[in-house]
Write an enzyme that holds these catalytic residues in place. Sequence first.
Site, PDB file in Angstrom:
ATOM      1  N   PHE A 130       0.852  -1.250  -0.102  1.00 55.27           N
ATOM      2  CA  PHE A 130       0.158  -0.022  -0.034  1.00 55.27           C
ATOM      3  C   PHE A 130       0.830   1.200  -0.013  1.00 55.27           C
ATOM      4  O   PHE A 130       1.645   1.541   0.841  1.00 55.27           O
ATOM      5  CB  PHE A 130      -0.812   0.134   1.067  1.00 55.27           C
ATOM      6  CG  PHE A 130      -1.811   1.142   1.227  1.00 55.27           C
ATOM      7  CD1 PHE A 130      -2.834   1.287   0.146  1.00 55.27           C
ATOM      8  CD2 PHE A 130      -1.680   2.363   2.269  1.00 55.27           C
ATOM      9  CE1 PHE A 130      -3.688   2.758   0.130  1.00 55.27           C
ATOM     10  CE2 PHE A 130      -2.264   3.494   2.005  1.00 55.27           C
ATOM     11  CZ  PHE A 130      -3.502   3.512   1.210  1.00 55.27           C
ATOM     12  N   ASP A 215       9.155   2.732   1.520  1.00 55.80           N
ATOM     13  CA  ASP A 215       7.977   3.504   1.986  1.00 55.80           C
ATOM     14  C   ASP A 215       7.961   3.085   3.417  1.00 55.80           C
ATOM     15  O   ASP A 215       7.306   2.141   4.061  1.00 55.80           O
ATOM     16  CB  ASP A 215       6.892   2.936   1.068  1.00 55.80           C
ATOM     17  CG  ASP A 215       5.391   3.662   1.567  1.00 55.80           C
ATOM     18  OD1 ASP A 215       5.575   4.492   2.781  1.00 55.80           O
ATOM     19  OD2 ASP A 215       4.352   3.650   0.935  1.00 55.80           O
ATOM     20  N   LYS A 244       2.605  10.283   7.857  1.00 58.03           N
ATOM     21  CA  LYS A 244       1.854   9.974   9.023  1.00 58.03           C
ATOM     22  C   LYS A 244       2.247  10.671  10.346  1.00 58.03           C
ATOM     23  O   LYS A 244       2.029  11.723  10.670  1.00 58.03           O
ATOM     24  CB  LYS A 244       1.668   8.495   9.122  1.00 58.03           C
ATOM     25  CG  LYS A 244       0.771   7.675   7.865  1.00 58.03           C
ATOM     26  CD  LYS A 244       0.141   6.536   8.370  1.00 58.03           C
ATOM     27  CE  LYS A 244      -1.197   6.324   7.536  1.00 58.03           C
ATOM     28  NZ  LYS A 244      -0.754   5.447   6.151  1.00 58.03           N
TER      29      LYS A 244
HETATM   30  C1  PLP Z   1      -0.720   5.744   4.640  1.00 60.48           C
HETATM   31  C2  PLP Z   1       0.389   5.255   3.569  1.00 60.48           C
HETATM   32  C3  PLP Z   1       0.139   5.843   2.609  1.00 60.48           C
HETATM   33  C4  PLP Z   1      -0.368   6.872   2.134  1.00 60.48           C
HETATM   34  O1  PLP Z   1      -0.266   7.902   2.741  1.00 60.48           O
HETATM   35  P1  PLP Z   1      -1.537   9.402   2.843  1.00 60.48           P
HETATM   36  O2  PLP Z   1      -1.105  10.266   3.616  1.00 60.48           O
HETATM   37  O3  PLP Z   1      -2.869   8.655   3.006  1.00 60.48           O
HETATM   38  O4  PLP Z   1      -1.430   9.677   1.297  1.00 60.48           O
HETATM   39  C5  PLP Z   1       1.455   5.483   1.998  1.00 60.48           C
HETATM   40  N1  PLP Z   1       2.452   4.297   2.279  1.00 60.48           N
HETATM   41  C6  PLP Z   1       2.282   3.491   3.331  1.00 60.48           C
HETATM   42  C7  PLP Z   1       2.983   2.565   3.728  1.00 60.48           C
HETATM   43  C8  PLP Z   1       0.969   3.998   4.182  1.00 60.48           C
HETATM   44  O5  PLP Z   1       0.586   3.267   5.367  1.00 60.48           O
END
Ligand code: PLP
Length: 396
Positions: A130, A215, A244
Amino acid sequence: MTITALMPVYPRCGVRPVRGEGVYLYGEDGEQYLDFAAGIAVNALGHGHPKLVEAIARQAATLMHVSNLYGSPQGEHFAQRLVDSTFADTVFFTNSGAEAVECAIKTARRYHFANGNPQRHTLITFNNAFHGRTLGAISATNQPKMRDGFEPLLPGFAYAPFDDLEAALALIDENTAGFLVEPIQGEGGLRPASMEFLQGLRKACNEHGLLLVLDEVQCGYGRTGKFFAHELYGVTPDIMAVAKGIGGGFPLGACLATEEAAKGMVIGTHGSTYGGNPLSMAAGEAVLDVIQEPGFLEHVEAMGQRLRSTLEQMIPNFDHLFEEVRGHGLMQGLKMKSDSRRFVAHCRDNHGLLLVAAGENVIRILPPLVIDESHITEFATKLSDAARVYVPAADD
Ligand SMILES: *Cc1c(COP(=O)(O)O)cnc(C)c1O
Protein backbone atom coordinates in the site's frame (compact mmCIF):
# COMPACT_ATOMS: atom_id res chain seq x y z
CA MET A 1 -30.37 12.98 -4.56
CA THR A 2 -29.05 10.04 -2.55
CA ILE A 3 -25.32 10.71 -2.58
CA THR A 4 -23.97 12.01 0.71
CA ALA A 5 -22.34 15.42 0.91
CA LEU A 6 -19.11 13.68 1.96
CA MET A 7 -18.22 11.51 -1.04
CA PRO A 8 -19.17 8.01 0.12
CA VAL A 9 -15.81 6.31 -0.39
CA TYR A 10 -15.37 5.29 3.26
CA PRO A 11 -17.49 2.82 5.25
CA ARG A 12 -17.77 5.33 8.10
CA CYS A 13 -18.74 3.82 11.43
CA GLY A 14 -20.80 5.14 14.33
CA VAL A 15 -17.84 6.63 16.19
CA ARG A 16 -17.96 10.39 15.65
CA PRO A 17 -15.10 11.93 17.60
CA VAL A 18 -15.29 15.60 18.51
CA ARG A 19 -12.47 15.85 21.06
CA GLY A 20 -9.26 14.06 21.98
CA GLU A 21 -7.08 14.00 25.05
CA GLY A 22 -3.91 11.94 25.25
CA VAL A 23 -4.76 8.33 24.39
CA TYR A 24 -8.55 8.91 24.49
CA LEU A 25 -11.13 10.11 22.00
CA TYR A 26 -14.57 11.44 22.91
CA GLY A 27 -17.73 11.24 20.81
CA GLU A 28 -20.61 13.67 20.40
CA ASP A 29 -22.36 12.43 23.54
CA GLY A 30 -19.19 12.30 25.62
CA GLU A 31 -18.58 8.56 25.12
CA GLN A 32 -14.93 7.61 25.65
CA TYR A 33 -12.70 5.44 23.45
CA LEU A 34 -9.23 4.09 24.14
CA ASP A 35 -7.46 5.04 20.92
CA PHE A 36 -5.09 2.25 19.90
CA ALA A 37 -5.49 3.25 16.25
CA ALA A 38 -4.03 6.77 16.54
CA GLY A 39 -5.50 7.94 13.23
CA ILE A 40 -3.73 4.98 11.59
CA ALA A 41 -0.29 5.60 13.09
CA VAL A 42 -0.56 9.38 12.72
CA ASN A 43 -1.17 10.75 16.24
CA ALA A 44 2.28 9.77 17.48
CA LEU A 45 2.01 12.14 20.45
CA GLY A 46 -1.63 11.28 21.15
CA HIS A 47 -4.34 13.95 21.07
CA GLY A 48 -3.85 17.54 22.18
CA HIS A 49 -0.16 17.21 23.06
CA PRO A 50 0.66 20.62 24.60
CA LYS A 51 3.96 21.06 22.73
CA LEU A 52 2.39 20.33 19.34
CA VAL A 53 -0.70 22.45 20.05
CA GLU A 54 1.39 25.37 21.23
CA ALA A 55 3.80 25.21 18.28
CA ILE A 56 0.94 25.20 15.74
CA ALA A 57 -0.94 28.02 17.50
CA ARG A 58 2.17 30.17 17.75
CA GLN A 59 3.19 29.61 14.12
CA ALA A 60 -0.37 30.17 12.85
CA ALA A 61 -0.31 33.59 14.47
CA THR A 62 3.18 34.38 13.14
CA LEU A 63 3.19 33.11 9.54
CA MET A 64 1.04 30.32 8.18
CA HIS A 65 1.88 30.05 4.52
CA VAL A 66 4.17 31.56 1.95
CA SER A 67 5.04 30.28 -1.49
CA ASN A 68 8.02 28.05 -2.14
CA LEU A 69 9.22 30.87 -4.39
CA TYR A 70 10.65 32.48 -1.24
CA GLY A 71 13.47 31.40 1.00
CA SER A 72 12.40 29.10 3.80
CA PRO A 73 14.27 29.41 7.08
CA GLN A 74 11.66 27.07 8.59
CA GLY A 75 12.10 24.40 5.92
CA GLU A 76 15.90 24.65 5.92
CA HIS A 77 16.02 24.15 9.67
CA PHE A 78 13.70 21.16 9.80
CA ALA A 79 15.24 19.52 6.71
CA GLN A 80 18.69 19.88 8.25
CA ARG A 81 17.52 18.11 11.41
CA LEU A 82 16.16 15.21 9.33
CA VAL A 83 19.39 15.06 7.33
CA ASP A 84 21.44 15.05 10.54
CA SER A 85 19.34 12.17 11.94
CA THR A 86 19.16 9.87 8.91
CA PHE A 87 20.94 8.43 5.84
CA ALA A 88 19.60 11.34 3.76
CA ASP A 89 21.32 14.43 2.35
CA THR A 90 18.20 16.23 1.12
CA VAL A 91 14.45 16.43 1.82
CA PHE A 92 11.34 17.41 -0.18
CA PHE A 93 8.31 18.20 1.98
CA THR A 94 4.79 17.11 1.00
CA ASN A 95 1.32 17.18 2.57
CA SER A 96 0.66 13.44 2.59
CA GLY A 97 2.12 9.98 2.26
CA ALA A 98 1.00 9.44 -1.32
CA GLU A 99 2.74 12.65 -2.37
CA ALA A 100 5.91 11.54 -0.61
CA VAL A 101 5.70 8.27 -2.59
CA GLU A 102 5.11 10.22 -5.82
CA CYS A 103 8.23 12.28 -5.14
CA ALA A 104 10.16 9.07 -4.42
CA ILE A 105 9.05 7.52 -7.72
CA LYS A 106 9.93 10.68 -9.65
CA THR A 107 13.31 10.95 -7.93
CA ALA A 108 14.13 7.33 -8.83
CA ARG A 109 13.18 7.81 -12.49
CA ARG A 110 15.08 11.08 -12.73
CA TYR A 111 18.20 9.47 -11.28
CA HIS A 112 18.48 7.02 -14.16
CA PHE A 113 17.49 9.73 -16.66
CA ALA A 114 20.29 11.95 -15.31
CA ASN A 115 22.67 9.02 -15.69
CA GLY A 116 21.72 8.69 -19.37
CA ASN A 117 19.59 5.58 -18.79
CA PRO A 118 16.00 6.80 -19.27
CA GLN A 119 14.92 3.23 -20.12
CA ARG A 120 15.54 2.25 -16.50
CA HIS A 121 12.14 3.38 -15.30
CA THR A 122 10.54 0.32 -13.72
CA LEU A 123 10.23 -0.07 -9.98
CA ILE A 124 9.75 -3.57 -8.64
CA THR A 125 7.03 -3.48 -5.97
CA PHE A 126 5.28 -6.16 -3.94
CA ASN A 127 2.01 -8.00 -3.52
CA ASN A 128 -0.32 -6.46 -0.93
CA ALA A 129 1.71 -3.24 -0.92
CA PHE A 130 0.00 0.00 0.00
CA HIS A 131 1.55 3.26 -1.14
CA GLY A 132 -1.43 5.62 -1.16
CA ARG A 133 -4.29 6.54 -3.50
CA THR A 134 -2.87 8.75 -6.24
CA LEU A 135 -2.66 7.23 -9.72
CA GLY A 136 1.08 6.73 -9.28
CA ALA A 137 0.66 5.10 -5.88
CA ILE A 138 -2.12 2.74 -6.98
CA SER A 139 -0.03 1.80 -10.00
CA ALA A 140 2.67 0.74 -7.54
CA THR A 141 0.47 -1.94 -5.99
CA ASN A 142 -1.33 -4.86 -7.59
CA GLN A 143 -4.23 -4.91 -5.13
CA PRO A 144 -7.33 -5.04 -7.37
CA LYS A 145 -9.58 -3.27 -4.81
CA MET A 146 -7.48 -0.12 -5.27
CA ARG A 147 -6.90 -0.37 -9.02
CA ASP A 148 -10.17 -1.60 -10.51
CA GLY A 149 -11.87 0.95 -12.72
CA PHE A 150 -8.98 3.41 -12.68
CA GLU A 151 -7.10 2.04 -15.67
CA PRO A 152 -5.09 2.97 -17.63
CA LEU A 153 -2.59 3.12 -14.80
CA LEU A 154 0.98 4.33 -14.90
CA PRO A 155 3.37 1.94 -16.63
CA GLY A 156 6.72 1.18 -15.06
CA PHE A 157 5.93 -1.18 -12.20
CA ALA A 158 6.51 -4.91 -11.80
CA TYR A 159 5.13 -6.96 -8.91
CA ALA A 160 6.72 -9.73 -6.89
CA PRO A 161 5.48 -11.66 -3.85
CA PHE A 162 6.42 -9.81 -0.65
CA ASP A 163 9.41 -11.21 1.24
CA ASP A 164 10.39 -13.46 -1.68
CA LEU A 165 13.92 -12.36 -2.57
CA GLU A 166 14.40 -14.81 -5.41
CA ALA A 167 11.19 -13.72 -7.12
CA ALA A 168 12.18 -10.05 -6.79
CA LEU A 169 15.65 -10.62 -8.22
CA ALA A 170 14.19 -12.63 -11.10
CA LEU A 171 12.28 -9.53 -12.24
CA ILE A 172 15.41 -7.40 -12.71
CA ASP A 173 16.00 -6.52 -16.34
CA GLU A 174 17.41 -3.66 -18.46
CA ASN A 175 14.41 -1.45 -17.55
CA THR A 176 14.66 -1.81 -13.79
CA ALA A 177 15.11 1.38 -11.76
CA GLY A 178 15.01 -0.21 -8.31
CA PHE A 179 12.71 -1.58 -5.63
CA LEU A 180 9.89 0.21 -3.83
CA VAL A 181 9.02 -1.58 -0.60
CA GLU A 182 7.57 -1.14 2.88
CA PRO A 183 10.00 -2.66 5.41
CA ILE A 184 6.90 -3.59 7.40
CA GLN A 185 3.72 -3.84 5.34
CA GLY A 186 0.96 -1.98 7.16
CA GLU A 187 -2.36 -1.98 5.34
CA GLY A 188 -1.51 -5.27 3.60
CA GLY A 189 -1.49 -7.20 6.89
CA LEU A 190 1.22 -5.93 9.19
CA ARG A 191 3.97 -8.11 7.77
CA PRO A 192 7.59 -7.35 8.65
CA ALA A 193 10.07 -8.14 5.89
CA SER A 194 12.68 -10.71 6.84
CA MET A 195 16.31 -9.67 7.35
CA GLU A 196 17.41 -11.73 4.35
CA PHE A 197 14.84 -10.09 2.11
CA LEU A 198 15.62 -6.45 2.86
CA GLN A 199 19.36 -7.02 3.03
CA GLY A 200 19.16 -9.01 -0.21
CA LEU A 201 17.37 -6.16 -1.98
CA ARG A 202 20.06 -3.72 -0.78
CA LYS A 203 22.80 -6.02 -2.04
CA ALA A 204 21.11 -6.39 -5.43
CA CYS A 205 20.81 -2.60 -5.69
CA ASN A 206 24.52 -2.21 -5.03
CA GLU A 207 25.42 -4.87 -7.59
CA HIS A 208 23.11 -3.66 -10.38
CA GLY A 209 23.18 0.11 -9.87
CA LEU A 210 19.54 0.13 -8.71
CA LEU A 211 17.83 2.29 -6.11
CA LEU A 212 16.33 1.00 -2.87
CA VAL A 213 13.22 3.11 -2.28
CA LEU A 214 11.58 2.51 1.10
CA ASP A 215 8.03 3.48 2.00
CA GLU A 216 8.23 4.20 5.72
CA VAL A 217 5.05 6.25 5.78
CA GLN A 218 3.52 3.94 8.38
CA CYS A 219 6.43 2.06 9.99
CA GLY A 220 8.78 5.05 10.26
CA TYR A 221 9.15 7.92 12.68
CA GLY A 222 9.62 6.10 15.94
CA ARG A 223 6.77 3.64 15.52
CA THR A 224 8.99 0.54 15.81
CA GLY A 225 11.20 1.90 18.58
CA LYS A 226 13.80 2.96 16.02
CA PHE A 227 13.58 6.34 14.31
CA PHE A 228 13.12 4.41 11.05
CA ALA A 229 12.30 0.74 10.62
CA HIS A 230 15.21 0.12 8.24
CA GLU A 231 17.53 0.60 11.22
CA LEU A 232 16.16 -2.72 12.53
CA TYR A 233 17.57 -4.35 9.40
CA GLY A 234 20.96 -2.68 9.24
CA VAL A 235 20.07 -1.43 5.76
CA THR A 236 19.89 2.11 4.43
CA PRO A 237 17.75 3.20 1.49
CA ASP A 238 18.65 5.60 -1.32
CA ILE A 239 15.23 7.24 -1.21
CA MET A 240 12.52 7.09 1.47
CA ALA A 241 8.91 8.25 1.74
CA VAL A 242 7.79 9.45 5.18
CA ALA A 243 4.47 10.85 6.44
CA LYS A 244 1.82 9.91 9.05
CA GLY A 245 3.68 10.28 12.40
CA ILE A 246 5.98 13.07 11.15
CA GLY A 247 3.28 15.73 11.65
CA GLY A 248 1.57 14.11 14.65
CA GLY A 249 -1.81 14.88 13.02
CA PHE A 250 -0.82 17.89 10.98
CA PRO A 251 -0.81 16.94 7.24
CA LEU A 252 2.89 16.55 6.48
CA GLY A 253 5.06 14.15 4.54
CA ALA A 254 8.60 14.07 3.24
CA CYS A 255 10.72 12.41 0.61
CA LEU A 256 14.29 11.88 1.81
CA ALA A 257 17.18 10.98 -0.49
CA THR A 258 20.93 10.74 -0.70
CA GLU A 259 22.72 13.35 -2.76
CA GLU A 260 23.53 10.73 -5.41
CA ALA A 261 19.93 9.44 -5.68
CA ALA A 262 18.56 13.01 -5.89
CA LYS A 263 20.98 14.08 -8.62
CA GLY A 264 18.20 14.47 -11.20
CA MET A 265 15.95 16.63 -9.00
CA VAL A 266 17.11 20.03 -10.18
CA ILE A 267 15.24 23.34 -10.37
CA GLY A 268 11.84 22.99 -12.00
CA THR A 269 11.56 19.19 -11.82
CA HIS A 270 9.16 19.05 -8.87
CA GLY A 271 7.08 21.25 -6.63
CA SER A 272 4.15 21.71 -4.27
CA THR A 273 2.15 24.78 -3.33
CA TYR A 274 1.80 23.92 0.35
CA GLY A 275 4.66 21.47 0.83
CA GLY A 276 6.89 22.55 3.70
CA ASN A 277 5.00 25.73 4.54
CA PRO A 278 5.89 27.41 7.86
CA LEU A 279 2.87 26.00 9.69
CA SER A 280 3.68 22.41 8.76
CA MET A 281 7.35 22.92 9.62
CA ALA A 282 6.40 24.14 13.10
CA ALA A 283 4.30 21.01 13.61
CA GLY A 284 7.12 18.82 12.33
CA GLU A 285 9.70 20.45 14.58
CA ALA A 286 7.48 20.03 17.65
CA VAL A 287 6.95 16.32 16.97
CA LEU A 288 10.65 15.77 16.31
CA ASP A 289 11.56 17.62 19.52
CA VAL A 290 9.54 15.07 21.49
CA ILE A 291 10.74 12.03 19.54
CA GLN A 292 14.35 13.12 20.01
CA GLU A 293 14.02 13.64 23.77
CA PRO A 294 16.48 11.29 25.49
CA GLY A 295 14.82 7.97 26.23
CA PHE A 296 11.78 8.47 23.97
CA LEU A 297 12.56 5.70 21.48
CA GLU A 298 13.64 3.41 24.33
CA HIS A 299 10.22 4.07 25.87
CA VAL A 300 8.53 3.04 22.60
CA GLU A 301 10.61 -0.12 22.51
CA ALA A 302 9.83 -0.97 26.14
CA MET A 303 6.09 -0.35 25.64
CA GLY A 304 6.25 -2.41 22.46
CA GLN A 305 7.76 -5.35 24.30
CA ARG A 306 5.16 -5.10 27.01
CA LEU A 307 2.33 -4.89 24.48
CA ARG A 308 3.72 -7.87 22.64
CA SER A 309 4.11 -10.09 25.69
CA THR A 310 0.60 -9.11 26.79
CA LEU A 311 -0.75 -10.24 23.44
CA GLU A 312 1.33 -13.42 23.44
CA GLN A 313 -0.01 -14.33 26.88
CA MET A 314 -3.55 -13.72 25.71
CA ILE A 315 -3.47 -15.89 22.58
CA PRO A 316 -3.64 -19.29 24.35
CA ASN A 317 -6.79 -18.15 26.22
CA PHE A 318 -8.49 -17.35 22.94
CA ASP A 319 -6.82 -19.70 20.49
CA HIS A 320 -10.12 -20.17 18.69
CA LEU A 321 -9.85 -16.47 17.65
CA PHE A 322 -6.18 -15.48 17.49
CA GLU A 323 -3.28 -17.06 15.65
CA GLU A 324 -0.11 -15.02 16.13
CA VAL A 325 1.39 -11.62 16.94
CA ARG A 326 3.78 -9.91 14.56
CA GLY A 327 5.46 -6.52 14.27
CA HIS A 328 7.95 -4.31 16.06
CA GLY A 329 7.60 -1.75 18.82
CA LEU A 330 4.17 -0.11 18.82
CA MET A 331 3.31 -1.47 15.39
CA GLN A 332 1.86 -4.86 16.27
CA GLY A 333 -0.50 -7.09 14.33
CA LEU A 334 -2.72 -9.78 15.79
CA LYS A 335 -3.65 -12.34 13.18
CA MET A 336 -7.16 -13.72 13.53
CA LYS A 337 -8.69 -16.99 12.43
CA SER A 338 -11.80 -15.15 11.24
CA ASP A 339 -12.75 -11.74 9.78
CA SER A 340 -10.66 -9.10 11.61
CA ARG A 341 -12.87 -6.25 10.38
CA ARG A 342 -15.85 -7.66 12.25
CA PHE A 343 -13.86 -8.11 15.45
CA VAL A 344 -12.47 -4.57 15.20
CA ALA A 345 -16.07 -3.29 14.91
CA HIS A 346 -17.07 -5.36 17.96
CA CYS A 347 -14.21 -3.89 20.06
CA ARG A 348 -15.19 -0.40 18.95
CA ASP A 349 -18.97 -0.65 19.36
CA ASN A 350 -19.16 -2.75 22.52
CA HIS A 351 -15.90 -2.15 24.40
CA GLY A 352 -14.80 1.41 23.58
CA LEU A 353 -11.54 0.21 22.04
CA LEU A 354 -10.29 1.58 18.71
CA LEU A 355 -8.09 -0.65 16.52
CA VAL A 356 -7.52 -0.89 12.75
CA ALA A 357 -8.21 -3.87 10.52
CA ALA A 358 -5.63 -4.84 7.90
CA GLY A 359 -5.30 -7.43 5.14
CA GLU A 360 -4.91 -11.16 5.88
CA ASN A 361 -7.42 -10.86 8.77
CA VAL A 362 -4.95 -8.97 10.91
CA ILE A 363 -5.82 -6.43 13.62
CA ARG A 364 -3.42 -3.51 13.65
CA ILE A 365 -2.52 -2.18 17.08
CA LEU A 366 -1.04 1.30 16.62
CA PRO A 367 -1.33 3.29 19.84
CA PRO A 368 0.12 6.77 20.29
CA LEU A 369 3.84 6.45 21.06
CA VAL A 370 3.31 8.26 24.39
CA ILE A 371 1.28 5.48 26.05
CA ASP A 372 2.33 4.21 29.46
CA GLU A 373 1.86 0.82 31.12
CA SER A 374 -1.57 1.72 32.46
CA HIS A 375 -2.87 2.10 28.90
CA ILE A 376 -1.55 -1.34 27.96
CA THR A 377 -3.27 -2.83 31.01
CA GLU A 378 -6.51 -1.08 30.07
CA PHE A 379 -6.12 -2.28 26.49
CA ALA A 380 -5.56 -5.87 27.63
CA THR A 381 -8.68 -5.78 29.80
CA LYS A 382 -10.82 -4.37 26.99
CA LEU A 383 -9.42 -6.78 24.42
CA SER A 384 -9.94 -9.87 26.58
CA ASP A 385 -13.44 -8.70 27.57
CA ALA A 386 -14.18 -8.27 23.89
CA ALA A 387 -12.71 -11.67 22.98
CA ARG A 388 -14.53 -13.50 25.79
CA VAL A 389 -17.99 -12.63 24.46
CA TYR A 390 -17.16 -12.68 20.74
CA VAL A 391 -18.65 -15.26 18.42
CA PRO A 392 -17.29 -15.20 14.85
CA ALA A 393 -19.94 -15.28 12.14
CA ALA A 394 -20.49 -18.69 10.57
CA ASP A 395 -19.25 -17.46 7.20
CA ASP A 396 -16.13 -15.69 8.54
C1 PLP B 1 -0.90 5.64 4.70
C2 PLP B 1 0.17 5.16 3.78
C3 PLP B 1 0.44 5.82 2.57
C4 PLP B 1 -0.41 6.95 2.05
O1 PLP B 1 -0.42 8.05 2.88
P1 PLP B 1 -1.54 9.21 2.64
O2 PLP B 1 -1.15 10.27 3.61
O3 PLP B 1 -2.86 8.59 2.94
O4 PLP B 1 -1.44 9.64 1.24
C5 PLP B 1 1.51 5.38 1.82
N1 PLP B 1 2.26 4.33 2.22
C6 PLP B 1 2.03 3.67 3.36
C7 PLP B 1 2.92 2.55 3.77
C8 PLP B 1 0.97 4.05 4.18
O5 PLP B 1 0.70 3.37 5.30
